[in-house]
Design an enzyme around this catalytic site. Sequence first.
Site, PDB file in Angstrom:
ATOM      1  N   ASP A 103       0.748  -1.335  -0.041  1.00  0.00           N
ATOM      2  CA  ASP A 103       0.089  -0.031   0.060  1.00  0.00           C
ATOM      3  C   ASP A 103       0.886   1.310  -0.039  1.00  0.00           C
ATOM      4  OD1 ASP A 103      -2.564  -1.271   0.093  1.00  0.00           O
ATOM      5  OD2 ASP A 103      -2.212  -1.660   2.206  1.00  0.00           O
ATOM      6  N   ASP A 163      -5.698  -5.030  -6.147  1.00  0.00           N
ATOM      7  CA  ASP A 163      -5.475  -3.289  -5.487  1.00  0.00           C
ATOM      8  C   ASP A 163      -4.079  -2.780  -5.940  1.00  0.00           C
ATOM      9  OD1 ASP A 163      -7.086  -5.383  -4.204  1.00  0.00           O
ATOM     10  OD2 ASP A 163      -7.341  -4.017  -2.535  1.00  0.00           O
TER      11      ASP A 163
HETATM   12  N1  GLY Z   1      -6.943  -1.838  -0.985  1.00  0.00           N
HETATM   13  C1  GLY Z   1      -7.969  -2.179  -0.042  1.00  0.00           C
HETATM   14  C2  GLY Z   1      -9.106  -2.254  -0.372  1.00  0.00           C
HETATM   15  O1  GLY Z   1      -9.728  -1.825  -1.326  1.00  0.00           O
HETATM   16  O2  GLY Z   1     -10.142  -2.467   0.596  1.00  0.00           O
END
Ligand code: GLY
Length: 390
Positions: A103, A163
Amino acid sequence: MRNQPIEQYPVMSPSDVRSAIDAAIVQVGASLGRVGENFKHIFSTDGFYETSENDQWTNGFWTGILWFAWQLEQDPLFLKTAMAHVQSFRTRIDERIAVDTHDLGFLYSLSCVAAYKLTGDEFAKETALMAADLLAARFHAKGSFIQAWGAIDKADNYRLIIDCLLNLPLLYWASDVSGNDEYRKKAQAHIETAMDVLLRPDGSTYHTYYFDPDTGEPTKGVTHQGYSADSAWARGQAWGVYGLALSYRYTKKSEYLHLFDVVTQYFLDNLPENLIPYWDFVFNDPSDEMRDSSALAIAICGLLEMIPLLDGPQAARYEAISSRLMKALYTHCAATDPSKSDGLLLHGVYGIKTPFNDCKNHGVDECNLWGDYFYLEALMRMNGSWVSFW
Ligand code: GLY
């Protein structure tokens, strides 16, 4: 299921955009008054955010919102708070606080890359490059992907997630500013592996995919936050839409154009009558299941990213569609009363527990920070005020 093509829904007019931005700025101001230089929790509770330490995957979204607010209003309080956040992000990386994650792009593109692009601040640039180094270090040559979560030597975490496509711009940016092509090579290797394993023949996507740590061979697709391994989690599909557009912007590889069309078409085909997606595309009208407004906000940003990179009829088509989707998002989900919520976008979902996933019920029918962020990003783009932090 929808009865009419998206092109027949009402458009988002320039005055809608202006009204939506004005309302959003009121919401941001009210929220800043409550949290000061603190960060906001991942999602709201009964419409309002608690404060949070800088130790979540979502902290950068609030900082990104503050940068937008500063661009729009030139109020020095927004600048001061965003710059205080940059210092906090430096501490976070110096002290290795919750940075065992892919992230890092969400966190550092929207805080430190944004600070550098808007103010030229060298400390912010250096901090973002430190984050890019940590992200690049998560790349596994065996399997050719960036590991999503957890310590890098844990065999049970040997997997990628869709993601992560939004975290690749930090690597492309790092190559551009440093002249070191290694970041870009890892970003490209990752997206190629990711799309090979995640994309299904019907255009839907797996959320996450495991690899064998000994051989690097892909082993199985599973979900974390979707309904089940074989369903299409709406937000995951949206990460695919926007992530492909961003990788196309940085690489101009024509295969990403095709993949973008396929993943986007699945997303559009599965939108229900009011155009706000259910949280997983296994559901459609009629259903009492929750919507995930944030998935729509992300997908709209993906369309808006791609439109100027295309020409001819496909650009016009995506332009027509994005305007209608934005109008639906504004009409059904904009938060416009600071006495009821200090978020920007209502009706999001962080996670819903099912017998087939491994998440909890949290942030259900609430605002969340990324929904707020991508909603305002889409408005900035439509307003012509857009400077990309990605
Ligand atoms: N990247 C985590 C979510 O979309 O919840």
